[in-house]
Design a protein around this motif. Sequence first.
Motif, PDB file in Angstrom:
ATOM      1  N   LYS A 112       0.624  -0.908  -0.044  1.00 52.68           N
ATOM      2  CA  LYS A 112       0.058   0.236   0.126  1.00 52.68           C
ATOM      3  C   LYS A 112       0.791   1.262   0.130  1.00 52.68           C
ATOM      4  CE  LYS A 112      -3.644  -0.882   2.571  1.00 52.68           C
ATOM      5  NZ  LYS A 112      -4.377  -1.297   4.035  1.00 52.68           N
ATOM      6  N   GLN A 113       1.927   1.151   0.846  1.00 54.86           N
ATOM      7  CA  GLN A 113       2.835   2.652   1.390  1.00 54.86           C
ATOM      8  C   GLN A 113       3.908   2.605  -0.321  1.00 54.86           C
ATOM      9  OE1 GLN A 113       3.851   1.733   4.737  1.00 54.86           O
ATOM     10  NE2 GLN A 113       2.599   2.252   5.734  1.00 54.86           N
ATOM     11  N   LYS A 114       3.932   1.750  -0.460  1.00 56.60           N
ATOM     12  CA  LYS A 114       4.930   1.458  -1.798  1.00 56.60           C
ATOM     13  C   LYS A 114       4.207   2.040  -2.772  1.00 56.60           C
ATOM     14  CE  LYS A 114       8.180  -1.653  -3.898  1.00 56.60           C
ATOM     15  NZ  LYS A 114       8.626  -2.664  -4.387  1.00 56.60           N
ATOM     16  N   LEU A 115       3.080   1.587  -3.279  1.00 56.92           N
ATOM     17  CA  LEU A 115       1.620   2.025  -4.327  1.00 56.92           C
ATOM     18  C   LEU A 115       1.841   3.231  -4.450  1.00 56.92           C
ATOM     19  CD1 LEU A 115      -0.799  -0.646  -4.764  1.00 56.92           C
ATOM     20  CD2 LEU A 115       1.323   0.055  -6.149  1.00 56.92           C
ATOM     21  N   GLN A 116       1.476   4.265  -3.237  1.00 57.10           N
ATOM     22  CA  GLN A 116       1.301   5.662  -3.122  1.00 57.10           C
ATOM     23  C   GLN A 116       1.942   6.855  -2.807  1.00 57.10           C
ATOM     24  OE1 GLN A 116      -0.508   5.628   0.851  1.00 57.10           O
ATOM     25  NE2 GLN A 116      -2.947   6.239   0.128  1.00 57.10           N
ATOM     26  N   SER A 117       3.823   5.815  -2.666  1.00 50.57           N
ATOM     27  CA  SER A 117       4.092   6.744  -2.658  1.00 50.57           C
ATOM     28  C   SER A 117       5.037   6.796  -3.941  1.00 50.57           C
ATOM     29  CB  SER A 117       5.738   6.685  -2.076  1.00 50.57           C
ATOM     30  OG  SER A 117       6.285   5.218  -2.079  1.00 50.57           O
ATOM     31  N   SER A 118       4.817   5.420  -4.745  1.00 53.70           N
ATOM     32  CA  SER A 118       5.408   5.616  -6.268  1.00 53.70           C
ATOM     33  C   SER A 118       4.643   6.842  -7.263  1.00 53.70           C
ATOM     34  CB  SER A 118       5.695   4.027  -7.477  1.00 53.70           C
ATOM     35  OG  SER A 118       5.414   3.015  -6.154  1.00 53.70           O
ATOM     36  N   TYR A 119       3.118   6.476  -6.980  1.00 55.80           N
ATOM     37  CA  TYR A 119       2.277   7.062  -7.387  1.00 55.80           C
ATOM     38  C   TYR A 119       1.767   8.113  -7.343  1.00 55.80           C
ATOM     39  CZ  TYR A 119       2.391   2.393 -10.294  1.00 55.80           C
ATOM     40  OH  TYR A 119       3.299   1.630 -11.602  1.00 55.80           O
ATOM     41  N   GLN A 120       2.488   9.123  -6.331  1.00 56.21           N
ATOM     42  CA  GLN A 120       1.277  10.269  -5.975  1.00 56.21           C
ATOM     43  C   GLN A 120       1.457  10.853  -6.980  1.00 56.21           C
ATOM     44  OE1 GLN A 120       3.649  11.136  -2.473  1.00 56.21           O
ATOM     45  NE2 GLN A 120       1.815  11.045  -0.817  1.00 56.21           N
ATOM     46  N   LYS A 229       8.763  -5.215 -11.859  1.00 59.21           N
ATOM     47  CA  LYS A 229       7.901  -4.669 -11.857  1.00 59.21           C
ATOM     48  C   LYS A 229       6.156  -4.969 -11.940  1.00 59.21           C
ATOM     49  CE  LYS A 229      10.166  -0.750 -11.874  1.00 59.21           C
ATOM     50  NZ  LYS A 229      10.912   0.754 -12.699  1.00 59.21           N
ATOM     51  N   VAL A 230       6.339  -5.057 -13.250  1.00 54.10           N
ATOM     52  CA  VAL A 230       5.025  -5.263 -13.243  1.00 54.10           C
ATOM     53  C   VAL A 230       4.119  -7.049 -13.037  1.00 54.10           C
ATOM     54  CG1 VAL A 230       3.137  -6.185 -15.781  1.00 54.10           C
ATOM     55  CG2 VAL A 230       5.519  -4.382 -16.089  1.00 54.10           C
ATOM     56  N   PHE A 231       5.490  -7.803 -12.718  1.00 48.34           N
ATOM     57  CA  PHE A 231       4.652  -8.664 -12.660  1.00 48.34           C
ATOM     58  C   PHE A 231       4.066  -8.971 -11.472  1.00 48.34           C
ATOM     59  CE2 PHE A 231       6.908 -10.676 -16.195  1.00 48.34           C
ATOM     60  CZ  PHE A 231       6.258 -10.919 -16.428  1.00 48.34           C
ATOM     61  N   GLU A 232       5.065  -7.821 -10.236  1.00 45.75           N
ATOM     62  CA  GLU A 232       4.977  -7.575  -8.630  1.00 45.75           C
ATOM     63  C   GLU A 232       3.572  -7.111  -8.413  1.00 45.75           C
ATOM     64  OE1 GLU A 232       7.249  -5.617  -4.676  1.00 45.75           O
ATOM     65  OE2 GLU A 232       8.083  -4.336  -7.167  1.00 45.75           O
ATOM     66  N   VAL A 386      -6.213  10.975  -3.641  1.00 43.81           N
ATOM     67  CA  VAL A 386      -4.480  10.510  -3.630  1.00 43.81           C
ATOM     68  C   VAL A 386      -4.746   8.879  -3.324  1.00 43.81           C
ATOM     69  CG1 VAL A 386      -3.695  11.897  -2.151  1.00 43.81           C
ATOM     70  CG2 VAL A 386      -4.824  11.057  -1.133  1.00 43.81           C
ATOM     71  N   GLY A 387      -6.230   8.670  -3.240  1.00 46.03           N
ATOM     72  CA  GLY A 387      -5.778   7.173  -3.384  1.00 46.03           C
ATOM     73  C   GLY A 387      -5.798   6.148  -5.303  1.00 46.03           C
ATOM     74  N   LEU A 388      -6.262   6.964  -5.361  1.00 47.09           N
ATOM     75  CA  LEU A 388      -5.983   6.403  -7.225  1.00 47.09           C
ATOM     76  C   LEU A 388      -4.533   6.532  -7.078  1.00 47.09           C
ATOM     77  CD1 LEU A 388      -6.975   9.550  -9.733  1.00 47.09           C
ATOM     78  CD2 LEU A 388      -7.670   7.527  -9.043  1.00 47.09           C
ATOM     79  N   ALA A 389      -3.491   6.259  -6.157  1.00 50.10           N
ATOM     80  CA  ALA A 389      -2.026   6.248  -6.239  1.00 50.10           C
ATOM     81  C   ALA A 389      -2.582   4.644  -6.322  1.00 50.10           C
ATOM     82  CB  ALA A 389      -0.962   7.309  -5.414  1.00 50.10           C
ATOM     83  N   LEU A 390      -3.085   3.835  -5.976  1.00 56.13           N
ATOM     84  CA  LEU A 390      -3.327   2.697  -5.392  1.00 56.13           C
ATOM     85  C   LEU A 390      -3.324   2.106  -6.848  1.00 56.13           C
ATOM     86  CD1 LEU A 390      -5.035   3.247  -2.166  1.00 56.13           C
ATOM     87  CD2 LEU A 390      -2.650   2.314  -2.278  1.00 56.13           C
ATOM     88  N   ILE A 391      -4.239   2.415  -6.980  1.00 54.09           N
ATOM     89  CA  ILE A 391      -4.408   1.828  -9.147  1.00 54.09           C
ATOM     90  C   ILE A 391      -3.583   1.990 -10.157  1.00 54.09           C
ATOM     91  CG2 ILE A 391      -6.902   1.023  -7.469  1.00 54.09           C
ATOM     92  CD1 ILE A 391      -7.909   3.009 -10.127  1.00 54.09           C
ATOM     93  N   LEU A 392      -3.298   3.354 -10.105  1.00 54.44           N
ATOM     94  CA  LEU A 392      -2.654   3.562 -11.377  1.00 54.44           C
ATOM     95  C   LEU A 392      -1.692   2.448 -12.285  1.00 54.44           C
ATOM     96  CD1 LEU A 392      -2.250   7.489 -10.979  1.00 54.44           C
ATOM     97  CD2 LEU A 392      -2.826   6.498 -12.417  1.00 54.44           C
TER      98      LEU A 392
END
Length: 423
Positions: A112-120, A229-232, A386-392
């Motif tokens: 969750k945290q990783k996704l949020q920071s990479s797509y913020q 990264k895609v597979f992850e 900002v939750g969008l970052a989770l699914i981008l």
Amino acid sequence: MKIPLYGKIIIGLILGIVFGIFAASNGWNQFTNEWISPFGKIFISLLKLIAVPLVLSSLITGVASLSDLQKLSRIGGKTIMIYISTTAVAATIGLVAVNILQPGDKLPDDMKQKLQSSYQDTASGKMEAAQQMKERTALQPIVDMVPQNFFNAASNNRNMLQVVFVSIIVGISLIQIGKSKSKPMLNFFESLNDVVIKLVENIMILAPIGVFSLIADTITTIAGDDINKVFELLGALGFYMIAVIIGLILQTTITYSAVLKIFSKMSLKKFYKGIAPAQLLAFSTSSSGATLPVTMDRCEKELGVSEEVSSFVLPLGATINMDGTALYQAIAAVFIAQTLGMDLSLGAQSTIVLTAVLASIGTAAVPGAGIITLVIILEAIGVPSVGLALILGVDRILDMLRTVTNVTGDASVAVAIASSEKN
Ligand code: ASP
């Protein structure tokens, strides 16, 4: 043996996937970008190039051939009603799927945290775009439909509704001035229409190469320099993607079968065989707008939809009927809420259905438009955007799939309307 068009497109698709994975794993991104992607861009440009003349010529000749104008308003009313109902059903299916599968509870905290920071950063860009859309007043979409200058309208494919509007009023005026006066202009548009239809066929010869290139480009773009990264990402967001995919399958199999059963006698086999090339194109381009010429061509030639119906129902559908998008938005909104640990009340869930129908109507028929209008839904139910970052990270893949549903929905309604009008 002669391979049918959709067979060739599937071959292009499979080769594109294989090449894309190979290229991404071997660092061939730049090569793909310089030598493969341009063919996909040319193919999409060709399709977009003919969209305006196609809608213009077929809608003007279609409307002008109507014997009475009452028929036009009847077809219009029916079309919009079925479009809105199927979209509401889609959003509801999405809600049921996401509530049963609860994909948000299955995402590990560190991911969750990783996704949020990479797509913020990307998420904030989408939120700004949505803010501009939200500032429009309720009647603005209708105001936007009426252009001040026809050439301005025809110079941008995003103004398709303006072109539809102009074609309808020109078609009506042609009926009103009588046959002898309208003949020269009608002859011109009929001939233009024949040329554009021939162009669609010619462009489709390039479809397998176009699809190959588009898919290879999409894979290398998503993967960047690390395919792992895609597979992850696929692993982490797997349940969310499964919920969307199941929802889309239910919408395409149950809802559209019901529409076809209620309004027409067409067998599902005939429908899906006829529309398959348009679906494959929707998948590879992620754009119902770019697919429109092919959707129209297949509906007329393979499914027997009359030109007067297809030229009205399909351009309208490509712009306002987005069942796949509404379904995805409902799932994404609840998924983000679940991930952020928010419980949504029944009231909030019904707000999702309503806003998803409206947001999908306002979604442009281009890649990635659905995630921008998703912000409107998130704000309506009080979930931080900002939750969008989770699914981008996986949005492009889901975009390809939801666009297939969008296009299939338009085609099924075109068949339904044509049958109910007995043509
Ligand atoms: N790409 C979709 C379409 O063109 C819209 C969306 O992003 O949902 O139909």
